[in-house]
Design a protein around this motif. Structure first.
Motif, PDB file in Angstrom:
ATOM      1  N   UNK A   1      43.058  11.206   6.762  1.00  0.00           N
ATOM      2  CA  UNK A   1      43.118  12.543   6.195  1.00  0.00           C
ATOM      3  C   UNK A   1      42.280  13.519   7.011  1.00  0.00           C
ATOM      4  N   UNK A   2      41.029  13.146   7.281  1.00  0.00           N
ATOM      5  CA  UNK A   2      40.138  14.008   8.062  1.00  0.00           C
ATOM      6  C   UNK A   2      40.737  14.262   9.439  1.00  0.00           C
ATOM      7  N   UNK A   3      41.230  13.215  10.063  1.00  0.00           N
ATOM      8  CA  UNK A   3      41.857  13.287  11.376  1.00  0.00           C
ATOM      9  C   UNK A   3      43.035  14.252  11.374  1.00  0.00           C
ATOM     10  N   UNK A   4      43.908  14.123  10.386  1.00  0.00           N
ATOM     11  CA  UNK A   4      45.113  14.953  10.306  1.00  0.00           C
ATOM     12  C   UNK A   4      44.768  16.420  10.072  1.00  0.00           C
ATOM     13  N   UNK A   5      43.778  16.674   9.234  1.00  0.00           N
ATOM     14  CA  UNK A   5      43.379  18.059   8.971  1.00  0.00           C
ATOM     15  C   UNK A   5      42.758  18.697  10.208  1.00  0.00           C
ATOM     16  N   UNK A   6      41.905  17.949  10.919  1.00  0.00           N
ATOM     17  CA  UNK A   6      41.296  18.469  12.143  1.00  0.00           C
ATOM     18  C   UNK A   6      42.360  18.745  13.201  1.00  0.00           C
ATOM     19  N   UNK A   7      43.321  17.838  13.310  1.00  0.00           N
ATOM     20  CA  UNK A   7      44.394  18.020  14.292  1.00  0.00           C
ATOM     21  C   UNK A   7      45.225  19.254  13.983  1.00  0.00           C
ATOM     22  N   UNK A   8      45.539  19.448  12.699  1.00  0.00           N
ATOM     23  CA  UNK A   8      46.333  20.604  12.295  1.00  0.00           C
ATOM     24  C   UNK A   8      45.590  21.903  12.596  1.00  0.00           C
ATOM     25  N   UNK A   9      44.305  21.941  12.253  1.00  0.00           N
ATOM     26  CA  UNK A   9      43.510  23.140  12.514  1.00  0.00           C
ATOM     27  C   UNK A   9      43.425  23.420  14.006  1.00  0.00           C
ATOM     28  N   UNK A  10      43.208  22.377  14.809  1.00  0.00           N
ATOM     29  CA  UNK A  10      43.109  22.546  16.261  1.00  0.00           C
ATOM     30  C   UNK A  10      44.418  23.054  16.844  1.00  0.00           C
ATOM     31  N   UNK A  11      45.528  22.514  16.369  1.00  0.00           N
ATOM     32  CA  UNK A  11      46.837  22.959  16.856  1.00  0.00           C
ATOM     33  C   UNK A  11      47.066  24.431  16.540  1.00  0.00           C
ATOM     34  N   UNK A  12      46.687  24.843  15.343  1.00  0.00           N
ATOM     35  CA  UNK A  12      46.917  26.237  14.940  1.00  0.00           C
ATOM     36  C   UNK A  12      45.995  27.197  15.680  1.00  0.00           C
ATOM     37  N   UNK A  13      44.749  26.786  15.942  1.00  0.00           N
ATOM     38  CA  UNK A  13      43.861  27.615  16.753  1.00  0.00           C
ATOM     39  C   UNK A  13      44.399  27.730  18.178  1.00  0.00           C
ATOM     40  N   UNK A  14      44.957  26.644  18.696  1.00  0.00           N
ATOM     41  CA  UNK A  14      45.567  26.686  20.030  1.00  0.00           C
ATOM     42  C   UNK A  14      46.735  27.662  20.052  1.00  0.00           C
ATOM     43  N   UNK A  15      47.584  27.591  19.036  1.00  0.00           N
ATOM     44  CA  UNK A  15      48.730  28.487  18.959  1.00  0.00           C
ATOM     45  C   UNK A  15      48.290  29.943  18.877  1.00  0.00           C
ATOM     46  N   UNK A  16      47.274  30.214  18.100  1.00  0.00           N
ATOM     47  CA  UNK A  16      46.791  31.592  17.977  1.00  0.00           C
ATOM     48  C   UNK A  16      46.319  32.108  19.331  1.00  0.00           C
ATOM     49  N   UNK A  17      45.669  31.228  20.096  1.00  0.00           N
ATOM     50  CA  UNK A  17      45.160  31.639  21.414  1.00  0.00           C
ATOM     51  C   UNK A  17      46.298  31.853  22.412  1.00  0.00           C
TER      52      UNK A  17
END
Length: 250
Positions: A104-120
């Motif tokens: 769960x922690x892994x999946x949430x961190x991955x999702x947040x990282x992906x979305x921050x990457x997309x925003x950038x």
């Protein structure tokens, strides 16, 4: 009929090489899944696509990336990419509660990282969140997510987990992708058809917009947990046939 034993697990799991490898792969697969899924939604917004075309594009993108990422991660982490899947498999006795929490922690961190990457990489475009459609109430939204996620986990169990899947053997990830795409076409205009708390978490965090966000935890976790518990305990007949190593990993 014997009910599946739910394993608690222990903190020692996190030091085991197989668990570390699984967490790394689960992060990568979830990251790539969210990047493609949310990225497609952002692309359709940027291109001002017709709503029907946009819905179809988002559904197809999710169907394809889900199938590929499950296949990519299956032999190492199980390719869950979804806390609801992890919960469903935990209630079926396939992974421990402790490892599920790590996922769960892994999946949430991955999702947040992906979305921050997309925003950038998109120059600061908004990452669209899941929210209820016009005229859809909270109970309706939760129920929609329960049904959609139940169908997702039912498919996972029937085509991937069940040791007697027969001619479906090897097609599980593709068929799971199909049901995700179909569910988005059916539920997208109403609840957003998340089926995945991690998929909803990243965009909400990056946009800092938590509108209706609790719906995408309650609905998927109920639907996924119910499907996993029900299929494992009422539909799978093992007849003392041991699971293969690949099925144990999932």
């Amino acid at each position: 009929m014997a009910f599946a034993k739910i394993a608690l697990g222990s903190g020692r799991e996190i030091t085991q090489p197989d668990c570390i490898r699984a967490l790394v792969v689960e992060f990568i697969c979830t990251y790539l899944f969210v990047f493609a899924g949310v990225g497609t939604a952002m692309a359709t917004d940027k291109l001002d696509a017709d709503s029907t075309v946009a819905l179809f594009a988002v559904a197809m993108a999710h169907a394809l990336v889900v199938a590929v990422m499950i296949s990519a991660g299956f032999r190492i982490s199980g390719g869950h990419i979804n806390p609801a899947v992890s919960l469903g498999l935990t209630l079926g006795g396939h992974i421990s509660i402790f490892r599920s929490m790590l996922y769960w922690v892994d999946q949430l961190l991955a999702s947040a990282t992906a979305c921050y990457t997309l925003k950038y990489v998109t120059g600061g475009l908004t990452t669209p969140i899941h929210s209820l459609g016009s005229g859809v109430g909270y109970f309706q939204g939760v129920l929609m997510e329960v049904v959609l996620t139940f169908s997702l986990l039912f498919t996972v169990y029937a085509t991937i987990v069940d040791p007697k899947k027969g001619s479906l053997d090897g097609l599980g990830p593709t068929l799971t992708g199909f049901v995700v795409g179909a569910n988005i076409l059916a539920g997208g205009p109403f609840s957003g058809a998340s089926m995945n708390p991690a998929r909803s978490f990243g965009p909400a965090l990056v946009s800092w917009d938590w509108t209706d966000h609790w719906v995408y935890w309650v609905g998927p976790l109920i639907g996924g947990g119910l499907a996993g518990f029900m299929f494992e305990n009422f539909f799978i007949i093992r007849s003392h046939v041991p699971l293969s190593r690949e099925e144990e990993d999932f």
